[in-house]
Design a protein around this motif. Sequence first.
Motif, PDB file in Angstrom:
ATOM      1  N   SER B  98       0.826  -1.207   0.000  1.00  0.00           N
ATOM      2  CA  SER B  98       0.000   0.000   0.000  1.00  0.00           C
ATOM      3  C   SER B  98       0.860   1.256   0.000  1.00  0.00           C
ATOM      4  CB  SER B  98      -0.940  -0.009   1.198  1.00  0.00           C
ATOM      5  OG  SER B  98      -0.242   0.310   2.372  1.00  0.00           O
ATOM      6  N   MET B  99       2.132   1.112   0.415  1.00  0.00           N
ATOM      7  CA  MET B  99       3.013   2.288   0.446  1.00  0.00           C
ATOM      8  C   MET B  99       4.095   2.150  -0.605  1.00  0.00           C
ATOM      9  SD  MET B  99       3.491   2.950   4.471  1.00  0.00           S
ATOM     10  CE  MET B  99       3.887   1.263   4.814  1.00  0.00           C
ATOM     11  N   LYS B 100       4.244   3.168  -1.393  1.00  0.00           N
ATOM     12  CA  LYS B 100       5.305   3.153  -2.409  1.00  0.00           C
ATOM     13  C   LYS B 100       5.850   4.556  -2.567  1.00  0.00           C
ATOM     14  CE  LYS B 100       4.188  -0.735  -5.377  1.00  0.00           C
ATOM     15  NZ  LYS B 100       2.918  -1.182  -5.922  1.00  0.00           N
ATOM     16  N   GLY B 101       6.976   4.703  -3.219  1.00  0.00           N
ATOM     17  CA  GLY B 101       7.423   6.046  -3.510  1.00  0.00           C
ATOM     18  C   GLY B 101       8.903   6.235  -3.365  1.00  0.00           C
TER      19      GLY B 101
END
Lengths: 549, 101
Positions: B98-101
């Motif tokens: 759910s977390m990327k970047g």
Amino acid sequence: MLAAQTLALPKISYWAIAPEAILIGGALLMLAMSATIRSKIDPVIFSIITFVTSLASIGAGVILYINVLKHGKYLAIDGALSVDGFGIIVGMAVGVAIAIFALSSEGFLSREGWDGPELLALGLLSGTGAELMAMANDLIMIFLALEILSIALYVLAGMDGRRTASGEAAIKYLILGGFSSAIFVYGIAFVYGTTGSTNLAQIAAFFATNLLAHDGLFLVGMTLVLIGFAFKVAAVPFHVWSPDVYQGAPTPATSFMASVAKLGAFAALLRVFLSAFISYKQDWQPLVFGVAIATLLLGAFGGLVQNNVKRMLAYSSISHAGFILLGLVVGAELGAQRVVLYLIAYTFIVMGAFSVITVVGGKGDNGHDISNYRGLARQHPYLSGSLALFLMAQAGVPFTVGFVAKFGVLSALASSGGVGSYTLVVVALVSSVISAFYYLRIVVVTYSSPVGIGAIEPEPLAESTHVASELESFNVDELSMEYSPLKVAVDYDIEEIERALDESPLEDPIGKVPLSSTIAISISATATVVLGVFPGILFALVSHATFLF
Amino acid sequence: MTVSVSWYLILGAILFTIGVVGLLVRRNVLIMLMCIELMLNASNLTFVSFARQHQDVGGQADVFFVLVVAAAEVVVGLAIIVSIFRKRLGATADDLSSMKG
């Protein structure tokens, strides 16, 4: 065959472990209270206990420190702990971080309705690990302290059951943390195999009298130990976990990772490499040099493209890790002292910044997008002003403690005269300038007009006849579109909009700022400014931050 | 007939490598946790081998510390995994994105 050896139990010096023992005592007290007292206990009480416990731990540290100044440094508990200025001062900084953590958690716990003591108790236990790491004088002791620190942090990262990101952060932290611990232990095994001891003093003594004919195994061990540490301090290329974990963890837990975990890990890293492995300086210095450059650059560039403030601060802490590694590149006691200075300064500014972020996050701990900061200065001038101060301090603006910290490390590096030290200074300065861009971006957003994303709904504004008459001069639909504050200034009469906003009641997602958070922010802000204007206090303190060896 | 210490060290290195490769290749979180255990136990084997070489009990004592830590880590790890995957079907690391970047 191994001869039957009798294990002589060491004499425990309770004074030497008093700061850590007090923290454990506080954590156990809170857990016992929540298990035995039937009625619901106000989280304020737990916060007060944590705060008092951390102050007591600092007090014990001060007594220990005065004792060391009077009677000199000594080894305690069969050489497992080194009671010296370096360890005690870092330990006291950990105590300060826990005290601020206790204050800023109080508002968080009341807001989110978490009534158990787990967050604070785990914080105290984790802090115990960090304080032990700062004093540990044995590789196995460092490993144990590292695990005390980390295992509590894995749970802290996953404490927020409502957000899936929290659990995801916990798993990522656990797997990568476990991976790095295993690498670390394997490295210790090789160091033990080649030197015959895990005790830092004995390893140093071994290298003082012996020369390894075949040092391949030792070099492998040393590199593995360095990699293990690099994971814990989030140095490039072992940093990948850090932005995700910072973002997913509950904000007080994130502040803990950014301050306490780094304090402990950096203290142990410096002690190991500057005392036990100092005779292999020629071998580890180039490695640390490369890691420091990569860390500085990635910390600066990575933060530019982020829109989540917690992720930005994750990259910011990577960049700080690069600066702290510069102190290790210096490779002498001066470097260690300047690192301690940096760590103290960093504790105040990072805990202050995260105290503000905890408040701005709002109920649910979700408001960490940069759009949530738009117009913060209008409703909460104190929050936005102090946030600006902390971010400026992180960027290294003069008259803040951040400048003193960066100046201290860079001047030590420049005067060390090592190969490429000037190159490194230049890279650090460039990195500092680049990372100032994203610090400033947050500051600019907090001082820009709250019109735009999120802060105000265009529909109620149009429906309210009073406001609508004020705003007739421009197209309301445009408001719902994303635009920059600059465009507002060009296209519309900014005065009109501001007057309309002052009259229309705004939904404030933050609400009243808790008193405890205000105290936490004030303490950090005061320290940031006072220590920045009078850096002599810090320099005098860290001049006693010396190793026993 | 005695087996030279080097063989134990080589076995330890092989086990450690299997753990590292497994952790990097496999996508099941439980298997990843097992790979960490394998790496820690490879370290234990290395400790014991060196302790025998040095005729020193210290290395063997260190193994107990590592064992305790490994147990604590697994307890916490399994608790976290259970709490997260209670609502999901499989324990696959690729789902955690759910977390990327």
